[in-house]
Design an enzyme around this catalytic site. Structure first.
Site, PDB file in Angstrom:
ATOM      1  N   VAL A 196       7.899   2.749  -1.922  1.00 48.51           N
ATOM      2  CA  VAL A 196       8.839   3.528  -1.122  1.00 48.51           C
ATOM      3  C   VAL A 196       8.700   3.076   0.329  1.00 48.51           C
ATOM      4  O   VAL A 196       7.576   2.987   0.840  1.00 48.51           O
ATOM      5  CB  VAL A 196       8.539   5.043  -1.235  1.00 48.51           C
ATOM      6  CG1 VAL A 196       9.465   5.850  -0.344  1.00 48.51           C
ATOM      7  CG2 VAL A 196       8.655   5.516  -2.679  1.00 48.51           C
ATOM      8  N   GLY A 222       0.786  -1.226   0.000  1.00 46.15           N
ATOM      9  CA  GLY A 222       0.000   0.000   0.000  1.00 46.15           C
ATOM     10  C   GLY A 222       0.818   1.277   0.000  1.00 46.15           C
ATOM     11  O   GLY A 222       0.256   2.369   0.027  1.00 46.15           O
ATOM     12  N   HIS A 223       2.140   1.166  -0.042  1.00 45.83           N
ATOM     13  CA  HIS A 223       3.003   2.372   0.064  1.00 45.83           C
ATOM     14  C   HIS A 223       4.077   2.347  -1.002  1.00 45.83           C
ATOM     15  O   HIS A 223       5.218   1.991  -0.692  1.00 45.83           O
ATOM     16  CB  HIS A 223       3.632   2.437   1.452  1.00 45.83           C
ATOM     17  CG  HIS A 223       4.135   3.790   1.839  1.00 45.83           C
ATOM     18  ND1 HIS A 223       5.419   4.212   1.622  1.00 45.83           N
ATOM     19  CD2 HIS A 223       3.509   4.816   2.441  1.00 45.83           C
ATOM     20  CE1 HIS A 223       5.579   5.433   2.093  1.00 45.83           C
ATOM     21  NE2 HIS A 223       4.431   5.822   2.593  1.00 45.83           N
ATOM     22  N   PHE A 224       3.945   2.660  -2.124  1.00 48.86           N
ATOM     23  CA  PHE A 224       2.757   3.059  -2.856  1.00 48.86           C
ATOM     24  C   PHE A 224       2.648   2.117  -4.036  1.00 48.86           C
ATOM     25  O   PHE A 224       3.670   1.845  -4.672  1.00 48.86           O
ATOM     26  CB  PHE A 224       2.892   4.489  -3.368  1.00 48.86           C
ATOM     27  CG  PHE A 224       3.121   5.515  -2.284  1.00 48.86           C
ATOM     28  CD1 PHE A 224       2.054   5.979  -1.534  1.00 48.86           C
ATOM     29  CD2 PHE A 224       4.389   5.992  -2.017  1.00 48.86           C
ATOM     30  CE1 PHE A 224       2.253   6.941  -0.544  1.00 48.86           C
ATOM     31  CE2 PHE A 224       4.597   6.942  -1.029  1.00 48.86           C
ATOM     32  CZ  PHE A 224       3.530   7.421  -0.288  1.00 48.86           C
TER      33      PHE A 224
END
Length: 141
Positions: A55, A48-50
């Protein structure tokens, strides 16, 4: 002497998925530690990041530095079987993004250690570039 993740788990209480250091490559008990984190695309946070632009979250880099500092502190006999908590984070600066394939080299020097309180100067590098710098405050219970 190097410490792998199972040996690190004998010093600090962190476990998967929150153990964010793969090994300790240098340790001076109560004074400093150097840790390594190999950042892979398989890390759960990258889902979920990203999406499409993975990252490593800055707070997790700070956590990896804190775990490295905790190893330095908890390696002292007087702190065996204790837990190190954040007492504060001062002057954190994020200078380079950390992505899958990067190897984080985590340096923490304990600059003050009294009773159940400590301060550490922390720097995370990718290659020879500083990714994060911070001053961390540790509380030992």
């Amino acid at each position: 002497m190097e410490y792998n993740s199972s040996e690190i788990q004998k010093i600090i209480p962190h476990r998967f998925p929150m153990l964010l250091i793969d090994k300790i490559v240098e340790l001076q008990e109560g004074e400093m530690a150097v840790g390594i984190k190999n950042v892979t695309i398989n890390e759960q946070f990258f889902q979920g990041h990203f999406p499409g632009n993975p990252v490593m979250p800055g707070v997790l880099i700070i956590e990896a530095l804190a775990q490295t500092g905790a190893v330095a502190i908890l390696s002292l006999d007087k702190f065996k079987n204790k837990t190190v908590y954040f007492g504060g984070i001062k002057s954190a600066k994020f200078k380079k993004k950390v992505c899958p394939g990067d190897t984080l080299k985590l340096f923490v020097k304990i600059t003050k250690l009294k009773a159940n309180f400590g301060i550490g100067s922390a720097t995370a590098y990718v290659d020879d570039e500083i990714a994060v710098e911070a001053e961390l405050i540790f509380a030992v219970e």
